[in-house]
Design an enzyme around this catalytic site. Structure first.
Site, short mmCIF file in Angstrom:
data_model
loop_
_atom_site.label_atom_id
_atom_site.label_comp_id
_atom_site.label_asym_id
_atom_site.label_seq_id
_atom_site.Cartn_x
_atom_site.Cartn_y
_atom_site.Cartn_z
N GLU A 1 -42.30 41.77 -34.62
CA GLU A 1 -41.54 43.03 -34.57
C GLU A 1 -40.12 42.80 -35.12
O GLU A 1 -39.66 43.53 -35.98
CB GLU A 1 -41.48 43.49 -33.11
CG GLU A 1 -40.76 44.79 -32.90
CD GLU A 1 -40.52 45.08 -31.42
OE1 GLU A 1 -40.63 44.15 -30.59
OE2 GLU A 1 -40.20 46.24 -31.09
N HIS A 2 -39.42 41.80 -34.57
CA HIS A 2 -38.09 41.44 -35.06
C HIS A 2 -38.14 40.06 -35.67
O HIS A 2 -38.68 39.14 -35.06
CB HIS A 2 -37.08 41.40 -33.90
CG HIS A 2 -37.02 42.65 -33.09
ND1 HIS A 2 -37.66 42.78 -31.88
CD2 HIS A 2 -36.41 43.83 -33.33
CE1 HIS A 2 -37.43 44.00 -31.39
NE2 HIS A 2 -36.68 44.66 -32.26
N HIS B 1 -69.73 73.04 -58.12
CA HIS B 1 -68.47 72.53 -58.65
C HIS B 1 -68.43 72.75 -60.17
O HIS B 1 -67.45 73.27 -60.71
CB HIS B 1 -68.31 71.03 -58.36
CG HIS B 1 -67.90 70.69 -56.96
ND1 HIS B 1 -68.69 70.93 -55.87
CD2 HIS B 1 -66.77 70.10 -56.47
CE1 HIS B 1 -68.06 70.52 -54.77
NE2 HIS B 1 -66.89 70.00 -55.11
N TYR C 1 -42.04 61.42 -26.28
CA TYR C 1 -42.22 60.95 -24.92
C TYR C 1 -41.10 59.97 -24.57
O TYR C 1 -40.81 59.06 -25.34
CB TYR C 1 -43.56 60.25 -24.74
CG TYR C 1 -43.85 59.97 -23.28
CD1 TYR C 1 -44.54 60.90 -22.51
CD2 TYR C 1 -43.39 58.82 -22.67
CE1 TYR C 1 -44.77 60.68 -21.16
CE2 TYR C 1 -43.61 58.59 -21.32
CZ TYR C 1 -44.31 59.53 -20.57
OH TYR C 1 -44.52 59.31 -19.22
N ASP D 1 -30.94 47.02 -32.20
CA ASP D 1 -31.42 47.84 -31.09
C ASP D 1 -30.51 49.02 -30.81
O ASP D 1 -30.97 50.10 -30.45
CB ASP D 1 -31.46 47.00 -29.79
CG ASP D 1 -32.69 46.14 -29.72
OD1 ASP D 1 -33.62 46.38 -30.51
OD2 ASP D 1 -32.73 45.22 -28.87
N SER E 1 -42.47 43.69 -26.63
CA SER E 1 -41.47 43.34 -27.63
C SER E 1 -41.59 41.87 -28.05
O SER E 1 -42.15 41.04 -27.33
CB SER E 1 -40.08 43.60 -27.08
OG SER E 1 -39.14 43.53 -28.11
N ASN F 1 -45.99 53.73 -20.76
CA ASN F 1 -46.84 52.70 -20.14
C ASN F 1 -48.26 52.79 -20.71
O ASN F 1 -48.53 53.56 -21.63
CB ASN F 1 -46.80 52.84 -18.62
CG ASN F 1 -47.36 54.18 -18.15
OD1 ASN F 1 -48.10 54.85 -18.89
ND2 ASN F 1 -47.01 54.57 -16.95
N HIS G 1 -37.16 41.59 -21.92
CA HIS G 1 -37.75 42.93 -21.80
C HIS G 1 -38.78 43.01 -20.69
O HIS G 1 -38.73 43.87 -19.83
CB HIS G 1 -38.36 43.39 -23.13
CG HIS G 1 -37.36 44.08 -24.02
ND1 HIS G 1 -36.78 45.28 -23.69
CD2 HIS G 1 -36.84 43.75 -25.22
CE1 HIS G 1 -35.94 45.65 -24.65
NE2 HIS G 1 -35.96 44.73 -25.60
N GLN H 1 -50.86 63.11 -18.54
CA GLN H 1 -50.88 64.58 -18.45
C GLN H 1 -49.86 65.22 -19.39
O GLN H 1 -50.10 66.30 -19.94
CB GLN H 1 -50.69 65.05 -17.00
CG GLN H 1 -49.39 64.64 -16.32
CD GLN H 1 -49.43 63.26 -15.67
OE1 GLN H 1 -50.31 62.43 -15.98
NE2 GLN H 1 -48.50 62.99 -14.78
N GLN I 1 -34.77 39.29 -26.42
CA GLN I 1 -36.08 39.97 -26.38
C GLN I 1 -36.94 39.51 -25.21
O GLN I 1 -37.67 40.29 -24.63
CB GLN I 1 -36.84 39.79 -27.71
CG GLN I 1 -36.17 40.49 -28.87
CD GLN I 1 -35.76 41.91 -28.54
OE1 GLN I 1 -36.60 42.77 -28.32
NE2 GLN I 1 -34.45 42.16 -28.45
N GLU J 1 -72.78 64.12 -60.13
CA GLU J 1 -72.82 64.01 -58.67
C GLU J 1 -73.72 65.08 -58.06
O GLU J 1 -73.74 65.27 -56.85
CB GLU J 1 -71.39 64.08 -58.10
CG GLU J 1 -70.54 62.86 -58.45
CD GLU J 1 -69.22 62.78 -57.68
OE1 GLU J 1 -68.87 63.74 -56.96
OE2 GLU J 1 -68.54 61.74 -57.79
#
Lengths: 429, 429
Positions: free
Chosen positions: B327-328, B420, B129, B361, B237, B214, B262, B191, B259, B415
């Site tokens: 994250e960073h 088995h 995506y 990045d 971020s 999003n 963003h 969708q 950062q 068991e």
């Protein structure tokens, strides 16, 4: 067992039938589960004790929710020494196999002053869910805990629902103890999953939750995913045997039944190029069913999801095996290794006529927690990979950055991220 | 930027604040998203075209939903040659780094006739995506597609929402083309995710869906998880800089802002043992903000989630970095490699004063798709691992099984799984 000619239509029908067993389809319970999860998240221990009283009939408090050393000693005295000895042999194999899965940190350095790599770190804590109920599955306890222990997870928290008497199954407890659980709590259901995901006063919060459970447990795991990591959501068990005319029909039939006995949604499928084998396996299976203790379940699951498919060619048979992406795949052909090269999708691949599926369930070493319901197309067996994570490592010298700084600045400017460009630029003003 | 004394209370407050950004908290939209997903699953293309008209204002049909070779050629003529050249250099580094992540099938054989191992297979298809809108982020396209291509995924399907004119951003298209997307479709939102998960007449079903989006995209990915695999659900971020008195305050300030620009939920945190550095970084950051194009966002995000924390010791500072699991993470200290050994949780670790975050990045090679919002405690950077899966391999000779068959039978009997046990027993009757 029914025999069906394999063609595009029958294959499509069977694939559609199998997907009906998808645990993702049980959305009817999602609301109930979300309520329990939210309630435990909000009220902690109080909610946890209430649900345990309601669903398990056990009175728990902060004083008796955690299994004590005395309880472990008591359990040890209750377990059959023969079973204990077998469990220890099995554990040795499981540990040895998983040791070979270990991944190591690595780096690559260049003389211009750059170092790039990946640092591998074990998760610091995990939760292992073990179902309660009448039957105890110590093999499943071993398979869930040992990979975490091998990965180096420091805190391995097991949860399992108590009986009405507030006790947990002694065999489960001993398996957990041997495998390396660091703490055990007597809680189960969606409320146990919520406790592990968000923490309560009595139950520590963990980074990842693994282990099988009923639909409430599965949906609770899906609900907390993202707050913590989870293993994949397990569906009913399944076996697919790929066989040619060289296969022993009695062995094949017995292996099909070994998975069909799990529950009424379990699936057992033979795909073969030999009509003769198909007929013999069908007869052998029907005969076995009459003499096995789980006859009622076997009859149901074979009727629901048991098929013997006769294919025109081994190529067609393999294509169908890849489309079904079975949890367990047995290859019983003249040359099983050559067939294996063509297998794209399967949880575990058992090769040759002595690699019976239960060998993998109990003893050989590879994990028996495997992707089900077609998810072998994208998921892997549970393993050490599930209990580690990676961090990228980046080091650039001044010289190395200087050589490329205008490239980076222009890429950042092209994305209109001017503060990104600025952070490189200030170093070469 | 505000300066706060680091202690247990301030740390707890900041951790609680940061978690407010959790994408898992947006359950308000879950119903809407589930409706779209169910509708596309049921009605396929028809629903997909309707939603694309409704949300993107574009008229799509089976004839123009897929990007053509002619459209790629047209896009190529529209892209700045300078950017194209930088993208190619960057791609080379990304590919080289990810090549080193490849995992290989392995086996271990013993002279008693056992073979155990793992077969590594690339996923056969993935969906990527890519968000639409005014800004194009070609670096993100490269980072999502290249690991799939390196892993050996045959079918890499990119989706990205069209503009009202039914076209997609040319830079996005060229990045996808260079990186190795095998097909591109002009669809976006929940969708698009539903189409990739269940397939429609026009859009192929895939095994895994990755890529940022999003909140509707994020919730749709969570909704289809289990039917397909997904990468982790990305939050806003964040950067955490761990610095002592040796750090250059101007560089640190610039990196924090890289950062913070963003979006308004982005977080920029400095943890330092030096009050002097804290004050200088605060002043430098405030000065930079005035001159950067994304000033409005910077002011908001620094006010919301920007902190300079002054710690009593490097030990306390490191403990906080591990608790936040950024994250960073930049380590700008006298000896960054020694500090790195103590880091448990971070998406990417940048070491030394020339390893500025935007280097990662855009250029160095490691992936910039990283775990956010504390999930570096259990998730890893996007990489080749995300596009492969493993199958266990088990082979036992008759001799090897015979030596242990009674052990397996007794474990299965314990068991109560008699079918088995039977499947092993029949082989030695």
């Amino acid at each position: 067992m029914r025999i069906i000619k394999l063609n595009e239509q029958s294959r499509a029908n069977i694939l559609a039938d199998l997907l009906k067993r998808d645990p993702n389809n049980y959305s009817a319970y999602e609301g109930t589960v979300q309520e329990i999860v939210d309630d435990v998240r909000a009220r902690g221990d109080e909610a946890l004790f209430e649900y345990t009283k309601k669903f398990d009939g056990a009175e728990l408090s902060a004083d008796n929710i955690r299994v004590t050393q005395a309880e472990i000693q008591e359990a040890l005295s209750q377990v059959d020494p023969g079973l204990l000895a077998v469990m220890k042999k099995s554990m040795k194999n499981i540990r040895e196999y998983h040791e070979k899965q270990k991944q190591y940190s690595w780096f690559d350095s260049k003389p211009n002053g750059t170092i790039l790599g990946q640092k591998v770190t074990a998760l610091s804590s995990v939760g292992v869910y073990v179902p309660g109920g009448k039957a105890a599955y110590p093999s499943s306890v071993l398979m869930n805990i040992i990979p975490a222990e091998v990965a180096g997870v420091e805190k391995i928290v097991m949860v399992t629902p108590p009986g009405k008497d507030g006790k947990v199954n002694p065999v489960t407890l001993i398996a957990a103890h041997l495998a390396g659980a660091t703490e055990v709590y007597k809680v189960g259901g969606a409320q146990a999953i919520a406790s592990l995901a968000f923490g309560t006063k009595s139950i520590p919060r963990v980074n990842k939750i693994v282990g099988p459970g009923n639909i409430f447990v599965a949906l609770a795991k899906k609900a907390v995913y993202g707050h913590v990591s989870i293993d994949s959501i397990a569906g009913p068990s399944e076996i697919l045997v790929l066989a040619d005319e060289t296969a022993n029909p009695r062995y094949v039939a017995a292996d099909l039944l070994s998975q069909a006995e799990h529950d009424e949604l379990a699936s057992a499928i033979l795909v073969t190029t030999s009509m003769e084998l198909a007929e013999k396996v069908s007869a052998e299976a029907d005969a076995f069913v009459q003499n096995l203790s789980r006859k009622a379940i076997l009859e149901k699951s074979l009727e629901n999801y048991g098929y013997i498919l006769v294919a025109d060619s081994m190529e067609d048979a393999i294509e169908t095996a890849n489309a079904i992406a079975s949890e367990h795949l047995e290859i019983v052909t003249k040359n099983p290794f050559e067939v294996m090269t063509k297998i794209q999708n399967a949880g575990a691949i058992f090769m040759g006529e002595y690699s019976s599926e239960p060998l993998g369930d109990y003893f050989a070493g590879p994990n028996h927690v495997l992707p089900t319901n077609g998810t072998a197309k994208f998921f892997s067996p549970l393993g050490v990979d599930d209990f580690i994570k990676k961090s990228s490592i980046i080091y650039y010298s001044r010289e190395a950055l200087e050589a490329v700084h205008t490239d980076i600045e222009s890429f950042a400017e092209a994305e209109h991220l001017t503060a990104h460009a600025n952070s490189i630029r200030v170093r070469f003003e």
